[in-house]
Design a protein around this motif. Structure first.
Motif, PDB file in Angstrom:
ATOM      1  N   ASP A  38      35.210  21.751  42.777  1.00 33.64           N
ATOM      2  CA  ASP A  38      34.211  21.349  43.000  1.00 33.64           C
ATOM      3  C   ASP A  38      34.094  20.213  44.202  1.00 33.64           C
ATOM      4  OD1 ASP A  38      33.194  23.377  41.509  1.00 33.64           O
ATOM      5  OD2 ASP A  38      32.236  22.154  40.639  1.00 33.64           O
ATOM      6  N   ILE A  76      32.207  30.222  42.820  1.00 33.93           N
ATOM      7  CA  ILE A  76      32.727  29.796  41.989  1.00 33.93           C
ATOM      8  C   ILE A  76      33.989  30.060  41.695  1.00 33.93           C
ATOM      9  CG2 ILE A  76      32.015  32.832  41.074  1.00 33.93           C
ATOM     10  CD1 ILE A  76      30.821  29.551  39.288  1.00 33.93           C
ATOM     11  N   CYS A  77      34.175  29.263  40.104  1.00 32.44           N
ATOM     12  CA  CYS A  77      35.933  28.865  40.251  1.00 32.44           C
ATOM     13  C   CYS A  77      36.583  30.437  39.793  1.00 32.44           C
ATOM     14  CB  CYS A  77      35.640  28.326  38.981  1.00 32.44           C
ATOM     15  SG  CYS A  77      36.709  27.722  38.766  1.00 32.44           S
ATOM     16  N   ASN A  98      33.438  33.960  35.813  1.00 28.85           N
ATOM     17  CA  ASN A  98      33.575  33.018  35.293  1.00 28.85           C
ATOM     18  C   ASN A  98      32.848  33.877  33.470  1.00 28.85           C
ATOM     19  OD1 ASN A  98      34.629  30.948  36.665  1.00 28.85           O
ATOM     20  ND2 ASN A  98      32.335  29.588  36.617  1.00 28.85           N
ATOM     21  N   LYS A 126      43.691  23.212  36.025  1.00 28.47           N
ATOM     22  CA  LYS A 126      42.682  23.328  35.829  1.00 28.47           C
ATOM     23  C   LYS A 126      42.923  25.494  36.201  1.00 28.47           C
ATOM     24  CE  LYS A 126      37.818  24.758  36.224  1.00 28.47           C
ATOM     25  NZ  LYS A 126      36.592  24.837  35.977  1.00 28.47           N
ATOM     26  N   HIS A 128      41.390  28.595  34.030  1.00 32.42           N
ATOM     27  CA  HIS A 128      39.958  28.662  34.016  1.00 32.42           C
ATOM     28  C   HIS A 128      39.233  30.926  34.258  1.00 32.42           C
ATOM     29  CE1 HIS A 128      35.646  27.784  34.171  1.00 32.42           C
ATOM     30  NE2 HIS A 128      36.107  28.049  32.673  1.00 32.42           N
ATOM     31  N   GLN A 148      37.455  24.220  31.204  1.00 29.48           N
ATOM     32  CA  GLN A 148      36.554  23.418  31.761  1.00 29.48           C
ATOM     33  C   GLN A 148      37.906  22.465  31.768  1.00 29.48           C
ATOM     34  OE1 GLN A 148      34.887  24.129  34.480  1.00 29.48           O
ATOM     35  NE2 GLN A 148      33.451  25.553  33.666  1.00 29.48           N
ATOM     36  N   HIS A 200      35.007  17.858  38.752  1.00 28.94           N
ATOM     37  CA  HIS A 200      33.402  19.388  38.330  1.00 28.94           C
ATOM     38  C   HIS A 200      32.661  18.062  37.205  1.00 28.94           C
ATOM     39  CE1 HIS A 200      32.701  22.059  35.466  1.00 28.94           C
ATOM     40  NE2 HIS A 200      33.031  23.435  36.338  1.00 28.94           N
ATOM     41  N   ARG A 201      31.082  19.310  37.020  1.00 28.16           N
ATOM     42  CA  ARG A 201      30.606  18.589  36.532  1.00 28.16           C
ATOM     43  C   ARG A 201      31.355  18.461  35.206  1.00 28.16           C
ATOM     44  NH1 ARG A 201      25.697  21.593  34.935  1.00 28.16           N
ATOM     45  NH2 ARG A 201      23.969  19.909  34.210  1.00 28.16           N
ATOM     46  N   ARG A 247      20.893  16.709  33.412  1.00 28.85           N
ATOM     47  CA  ARG A 247      19.862  16.674  31.853  1.00 28.85           C
ATOM     48  C   ARG A 247      20.525  14.970  31.825  1.00 28.85           C
ATOM     49  NH1 ARG A 247      23.607  21.363  30.729  1.00 28.85           N
ATOM     50  NH2 ARG A 247      24.929  20.079  29.681  1.00 28.85           N
ATOM     51  N   HIS A 250      24.264  14.314  29.904  1.00 27.09           N
ATOM     52  CA  HIS A 250      25.653  15.235  30.075  1.00 27.09           C
ATOM     53  C   HIS A 250      25.844  14.467  31.715  1.00 27.09           C
ATOM     54  CE1 HIS A 250      28.305  18.210  31.096  1.00 27.09           C
ATOM     55  NE2 HIS A 250      28.077  19.002  31.578  1.00 27.09           N
ATOM     56  N   ASP A 361      25.875  21.859  42.604  1.00 20.55           N
ATOM     57  CA  ASP A 361      26.466  23.276  42.061  1.00 20.55           C
ATOM     58  C   ASP A 361      26.897  24.149  43.479  1.00 20.55           C
ATOM     59  OD1 ASP A 361      27.168  24.294  39.640  1.00 20.55           O
ATOM     60  OD2 ASP A 361      27.075  26.164  40.448  1.00 20.55           O
ATOM     61  N   LYS A 362      26.888  25.474  43.161  1.00 15.45           N
ATOM     62  CA  LYS A 362      27.254  25.552  44.108  1.00 15.45           C
ATOM     63  C   LYS A 362      26.892  27.359  44.524  1.00 15.45           C
ATOM     64  CE  LYS A 362      30.616  25.664  40.398  1.00 15.45           C
ATOM     65  NZ  LYS A 362      30.572  25.010  39.859  1.00 15.45           N
ATOM     66  N   ARG A 363      27.869  27.870  44.237  1.00 11.83           N
ATOM     67  CA  ARG A 363      27.564  30.065  44.218  1.00 11.83           C
ATOM     68  C   ARG A 363      26.645  30.335  45.332  1.00 11.83           C
ATOM     69  NH1 ARG A 363      27.276  30.653  38.286  1.00 11.83           N
ATOM     70  NH2 ARG A 363      28.051  28.343  37.522  1.00 11.83           N
ATOM     71  N   HIS A 445      22.427  28.445  36.540  1.00 15.48           N
ATOM     72  CA  HIS A 445      22.296  28.451  37.274  1.00 15.48           C
ATOM     73  C   HIS A 445      20.976  29.263  38.027  1.00 15.48           C
ATOM     74  CE1 HIS A 445      23.909  24.327  37.265  1.00 15.48           C
ATOM     75  NE2 HIS A 445      24.930  25.033  36.916  1.00 15.48           N
TER      76      HIS A 445
END
Ligand code: SGN
Ligand code: CA
Length: 532
Positions: A38, A76-77, A98, A126, A128, A148, A200-201, A247, A250, A361-363, A445
């Motif tokens: 990310d 995406i990852c 994922n 990572k 994943h 993750q 990454h988040r 949030r 987090h 984020d992404k996507r 998302h």
């Protein structure tokens, strides 16, 4: 004979042949593939966005090449990693999303082919992909939090054995890489995949970084307060807004929500991984921020901007540690005299939003998530200061590495070697458009399923499944992709041309909407059955 089919002119494999083969193998380049998770190109200083400094990553660009148009096929990852390992689109390698998908490690992959061609191979960090790595002599991958990984004192899986390693994830992953390099079989060229979890988040910086890039100092993107007019439903209905989706625990790092309610347990679990002395330093930084906010709570736009600044502090300070560790690896190569014969790549599994459109984020197929940062250094072949504007993709890593290693590229690989491109000899037949396809909806998302094509100037996107919309952007006139020109009579000709480009790409890669919809729906059913 183990050398058959690896690009060497061999007859019967006599011992003389074997000796020759060994010599050739020794001259093959090493490949060091550094990928973070990310990492937005906007946060690599070599791209000139001015929001942070990454001197070590920039060094790869200065001493080698920087790519201005490098794209992923599915932002995406796991899917991006599967594309890199196979040189094939998601619908061909079978990894669409994922968690929903499990990577089929029996298929042909880059490490397997290189291993067959005399390389020693390893992956650390990572992974994943839902199944154990295959084709690697050594692997040690993050196993906590569903693959993750955790920032502090993370769990690793070393060749099937679980272990907690003390320390900060970015440093540990680099240590694992350097340890392997030190102990590797030096008779063979190596291919090492060094995959950082950061940034990454949920962007937990290393303790000494807290406050380094100051809270509140980030520049707000001009379209941060985007109202999503001018586009279709997908942008409005996606759940990626900093103001509403991040949030308190987090993402903002509050231990209690402003309304007094406890934070979700996932953040508390992360905090509990810290040792008491680590936690004390952490609290020393974050508790005053929480208390300060609670004394003077904000609302509306001011709250959204405050959250953006919180996000940027954590994200950018996490990036600094990634960069520092890239420096450690480059220094190691210098010290061991490996720099000349090693191809060093720095990239990310996709791009990321740093407040553009109000998002993280992404996507989406919009620029910030479609583009990945990419720099490649290989002193023997790539001129320092090279700038590449031709379009390359994560699909191309496998054929490029095989090309440099002198290994035939299997005919079913869908990417193309960018060796000539990065060496300033772009063939006339090089791609003029790229094809994209994102599947994971419904999912985290809530970004709708879509596919599309991008040329140097235009982008056409088709949203489908529970949507039936098209968008088109003129990237020259509207680089921020704020207003779709799909259906605009002034663009009728361009639109017809882009439709043709789309059809050609779908034909070339063997993809179409109906088949994709059926295949991914089935993939989701299989997943539900598996987890029952
Ligand atoms: C987690 C994150 C998401 C993120 C995905 C995928 N949520 O689910 O924000 O989009 O990972 O990221 S979190 O609450 O767990 O932080 S990916 O890079 O692995 O594809
Ligand atoms: Ca990622």
């Amino acid at each position: 004979c183990q050398w058959a089919g690896v690009g060497l002119a061999l007859g019967a494999c006599s011992s003389k042949d074997n000796r020759q083969a060994e010599e050739v193998t020794k001259k093959k380049p090493n490949i060091l593939f550094i990928m973070s998770d990310d990492h937005a190109y906007q946060a690599v200083s070599a791209y000139g966005h001015g929001i942070n400094k990454t001197p070590n990553i920039d060094r790869i660009a200065d001493e080698g090449a920087i790519f201005n148009n490098s794209f992923v096929t599915n932002s995406i990852c796991g899917p991006s990693r599967a594309v890199m390992l196979t040189g094939k689109y998601s619908h061909q390698n079978g990894f669409y999303a994922n968690y929903v998908s499990v990577f089929d490690g029996k298929q042909q992959t880059l490490p397997k082919i290189l291993k067959g061609a005399g390389y020693t191979t390893a992956v650390v960090g990572k992974w994943h992909l839902g199944s154990d790595p295959t084709g690697f002599d050594y692997w040690n991958i993050l196993s906590g939090a569903g693959g993750q990984g955790d920032y502090y004192n993370p769990d690793f899986n070393e060749m099937g054995k679980e272990k907690i390693i003390d320390g900060y994830v970015t440093d540990i992953t680099t240590d694992l890489a350097l340890n392997w390099l030190e102990k590797r079989d030096q008779e063979k060229p190596f291919m090492l995949m060094l995959h950082q979890k950061a940034p990454h988040r949920n962007w937990m910086p290393r303790l000494d970084q807290l406050g380094k890039i100051k809270e509140g100092s980030a520049k707000l993107p001009s379209n941060f307060h985007d109202d999503y007019e001018g586009r279709g439903r997908a942008a409005r209905e996606g759940q990626m807004e900093i103001k509403s989706i991040m949030r308190w625990g987090h993402d903002m790092k509050f231990t209690t929500q402003p309304n007094g309610e406890p934070c979700r347990p996932d953040f508390i679990r992360e905090l509990n991984r810290m040792k008491p002395e680590e936690r004390a330093k952490w609290d020393e930084y974050y508790t005053p921020i929480m208390e300060g906010f609670n004394k003077k709570p904000l609302e509306g736009k001011a709250l959204a901007e405050w959250k953006f600044q919180r996000y940027m502090h954590d994200y950018l300070n996490t990036v600094t540690t990634v960069d520092e560790n890239v420096g450690r690896v480059l220094d190691y190569l210098d010290k061991k005299g490996l720099s000349d014969n090693t191809i060093v790549v720095y990239t990310s599994d996709q791009g990321f939003y740093l407040g553009e459109h109000g998002w993280f984020d992404k996507r989406f197929m919009y620029e910030q998530s479609l583009r990945m940062p990419l720099m490649v250094r290989y002193p023997k072949h790539i001129k320092p200061g090279t700038k590449v504007d031709d379009m390359v993709m994560n699909l191309d890593f496998m054929p490029t590495f095989l090309d440099y290693a002198g290994v035939d590229v299997p005919s079913d690989v869908q990417g193309a070697s960018f060796k000539q491109v990065v060496e300033g000899k772009t063939p006339k037949t090089w791609r003029k458009s790229i094809y994209y396809h994102y599947y994971h909806y419904p999912g985290t998302h809530m970004v709708k399923r879509h596919y599309g094509v991008r040329t140097d100037r235009y982008k056409l996107i088709r949203f489908y499944h529970d949507n039936d919309e098209w968008e088109m952007y003129d990237l020259e006139k509207d680089p921020q992709e704020m207003t779709s020109v799909y259906g605009d009579p002034a663009y009728a000709e361009v639109q017809a041309e882009m439709m043709k480009v789309l059809a050609e790409n779908q034909k070339k890669y063997g993809d179409d909407e109906q088949t994709s919809k059926r295949l991914f729906d089935q993939e989701q059913i299989n997943h539900t059955e598996r987890v029952k």
